[in-house]
Design a protein around this motif. Structure first.
Motif, PDB file in Angstrom:
ATOM      1  N   CYS A  88      -5.365  -2.930  -3.098  1.00 35.59           N
ATOM      2  CA  CYS A  88      -4.022  -2.464  -2.727  1.00 35.59           C
ATOM      3  C   CYS A  88      -3.112  -2.380  -3.941  1.00 35.59           C
ATOM      4  O   CYS A  88      -2.392  -1.389  -4.121  1.00 35.59           O
ATOM      5  CB  CYS A  88      -3.414  -3.391  -1.683  1.00 35.59           C
ATOM      6  SG  CYS A  88      -4.242  -3.366  -0.084  1.00 35.59           S
ATOM      7  N   LEU A 144       0.832  -1.197   0.000  1.00 33.81           N
ATOM      8  CA  LEU A 144       0.000   0.000   0.000  1.00 33.81           C
ATOM      9  C   LEU A 144       0.865   1.245   0.000  1.00 33.81           C
ATOM     10  O   LEU A 144       2.005   1.223   0.474  1.00 33.81           O
ATOM     11  CB  LEU A 144      -0.896   0.031   1.244  1.00 33.81           C
ATOM     12  CG  LEU A 144      -2.264  -0.642   1.162  1.00 33.81           C
ATOM     13  CD1 LEU A 144      -2.876  -0.723   2.547  1.00 33.81           C
ATOM     14  CD2 LEU A 144      -3.185   0.113   0.210  1.00 33.81           C
ATOM     15  N   VAL A 145       0.292   2.337  -0.512  1.00 35.90           N
ATOM     16  CA  VAL A 145       0.931   3.649  -0.462  1.00 35.90           C
ATOM     17  C   VAL A 145      -0.005   4.602   0.257  1.00 35.90           C
ATOM     18  O   VAL A 145      -1.184   4.696  -0.099  1.00 35.90           O
ATOM     19  CB  VAL A 145       1.226   4.190  -1.874  1.00 35.90           C
ATOM     20  CG1 VAL A 145       1.908   5.551  -1.773  1.00 35.90           C
ATOM     21  CG2 VAL A 145       2.074   3.220  -2.682  1.00 35.90           C
ATOM     22  N   SER A 205      -1.773   1.227  -5.578  1.00 36.59           N
ATOM     23  CA  SER A 205      -0.319   1.419  -5.578  1.00 36.59           C
ATOM     24  C   SER A 205       0.179   1.667  -6.994  1.00 36.59           C
ATOM     25  O   SER A 205       1.001   2.568  -7.229  1.00 36.59           O
ATOM     26  CB  SER A 205       0.382   0.202  -4.970  1.00 36.59           C
ATOM     27  OG  SER A 205       0.019   0.039  -3.610  1.00 36.59           O
ATOM     28  N   HIS A 255       5.100   2.751   1.189  1.00 39.39           N
ATOM     29  CA  HIS A 255       5.550   4.024   0.626  1.00 39.39           C
ATOM     30  C   HIS A 255       4.632   5.130   1.128  1.00 39.39           C
ATOM     31  O   HIS A 255       3.465   4.889   1.432  1.00 39.39           O
ATOM     32  CB  HIS A 255       5.545   3.986  -0.911  1.00 39.39           C
ATOM     33  CG  HIS A 255       6.550   3.041  -1.490  1.00 39.39           C
ATOM     34  ND1 HIS A 255       6.284   1.717  -1.702  1.00 39.39           N
ATOM     35  CD2 HIS A 255       7.837   3.240  -1.892  1.00 39.39           C
ATOM     36  CE1 HIS A 255       7.344   1.130  -2.220  1.00 39.39           C
ATOM     37  NE2 HIS A 255       8.299   2.023  -2.343  1.00 39.39           N
ATOM     38  N   SER A 311      -0.852   7.968   0.112  1.00 40.27           N
ATOM     39  CA  SER A 311      -0.582   8.970  -0.920  1.00 40.27           C
ATOM     40  C   SER A 311      -0.650  10.401  -0.417  1.00 40.27           C
ATOM     41  O   SER A 311      -0.376  11.332  -1.191  1.00 40.27           O
ATOM     42  CB  SER A 311      -1.562   8.794  -2.095  1.00 40.27           C
ATOM     43  OG  SER A 311      -2.885   9.113  -1.699  1.00 40.27           O
ATOM     44  N   ARG A 359       9.696   3.017  -6.846  1.00 39.68           N
ATOM     45  CA  ARG A 359       9.257   1.954  -5.931  1.00 39.68           C
ATOM     46  C   ARG A 359      10.432   1.480  -5.093  1.00 39.68           C
ATOM     47  O   ARG A 359      11.538   1.358  -5.575  1.00 39.68           O
ATOM     48  CB  ARG A 359       8.703   0.774  -6.715  1.00 39.68           C
ATOM     49  CG  ARG A 359       7.348   1.035  -7.373  1.00 39.68           C
ATOM     50  CD  ARG A 359       6.883  -0.208  -8.109  1.00 39.68           C
ATOM     51  NE  ARG A 359       5.698   0.038  -8.901  1.00 39.68           N
ATOM     52  CZ  ARG A 359       4.463  -0.289  -8.553  1.00 39.68           C
ATOM     53  NH1 ARG A 359       4.262  -0.902  -7.396  1.00 39.68           N
ATOM     54  NH2 ARG A 359       3.448  -0.041  -9.338  1.00 39.68           N
TER      55      ARG A 359
END
Length: 259
Positions: free
Chosen positions: A243, A2-3, A247, A35, A5, A259
């Motif tokens: 997810c 997952l990010v 991403s 991330h 954001s 990444r």
């Protein structure tokens, strides 16, 4: 994977809820949030935020002046361009318009918003947009200033389907925050059922707006997983699918992020 954001990592409660930023990151990674995009809200705090996140390759940065912080900011176009040119910065913002909390300085908000779009085009970096009670002016300025050349995201989205659709036509993504999980957010949930998953991001906006079941607590990046879980059920997808897609969407939009 997952990010998150959109989070404000320099505004979390350190030495209280968290030991340090490494503690925040480790808690998030236990829930597969790997991330993060740490978002700046004024130029005065940008360099200290950048120093905080510098040791972490998995944390990216944005730089901008939030419309509610214009009165306290010494922002100028040269400084904004200089900071947004930093290699750690993958986006311009957050920027935009807020007529709900600050209706008295619309002209100043519009001028600064247009400057951000100009800087985004010049640096070839996407925009992070905050918009509240300013749908018409937001869309008008994005179109007038050529924001489709860089695209971006309407973060912490609470608007209607028309706003989402017109933004997506300009290459924008729509980001779901903890608000979408709230019991009184039925209209927003309905909007997200119509937004293609290929255009959805997930975020915390931490330390604000913690999702259910954490509502009332300080938000943190680990809770991206709760937003993603809700969105997967809302969209009729598996958690893994949601997810992976969100991403992929993040890295498709923020092309300077690795990444």
């Amino acid at each position: 994977m997952l990010v998150d954001s959109h989070c404000h990592l320099d505004r979390l409660s350190y030495n209280d809820i968290h030991i340090d930023l490494a503690d925040v990151v480790n808690k998030a990674k236990l829930r597969k949030v790997e991330h993060f995009l740490s978002v700046c809200i004024n130029l005065e705090s940008f360099e200290s935020m950048l120093e905080l996140i510098a040791p972490f390759k998995e944390i990216f940065a944005s730089c901008g002046v939030h419309p509610l912080y214009l009165k306290d900011s010494e922002a100028d176009l040269d400084s904004l361009y200089h900071f947004c040119s930093n290699p750690k910065v993958v986006a311009v913002g957050e920027t935009g318009l807020d007529y709900f909390y600050s209706p008295d300085n619309k002209d100043q908000q519009l001028a600064m918003f247009e400057q951000h779009i100009d800087v985004a085009v010049a640096t070839k970096k996407p925009l992070i947009i905050h918009t509240r009670d300013a749908k018409e002016d937001t869309l008008r300025l994005l179109k007038h200033a050529g924001a489709e050349r860089v695209g971006g995201v309407l973060h912490c989205f609470t608007g209607d389907l028309e706003l989402a659709e017109q933004a997506m036509e300009m290459g924008f993504y729509i980001s779901a925050s903890g608000i979408v999980t709230f019991k009184n957010a039925k209209a927003l949930q309905e909007v997200f059922t119509h937004i293609p998953v290929e255009r959805i991001l997930v975020e915390t906006d931490s330390p604000y707006l913690a999702p259910i079941p954490h509502r009332g607590q300080e938000n943190q990046p680990a809770y991206t997983a709760d937003v993603a879980d809700f969105m997967a059920r809302l969209k009729g997808l598996s958690y893994t699918q949601l997810c992976q897609q969100t991403s992929d969407n993040f890295f498709e939009l923020f092309k300077f992020a690795q990444r």
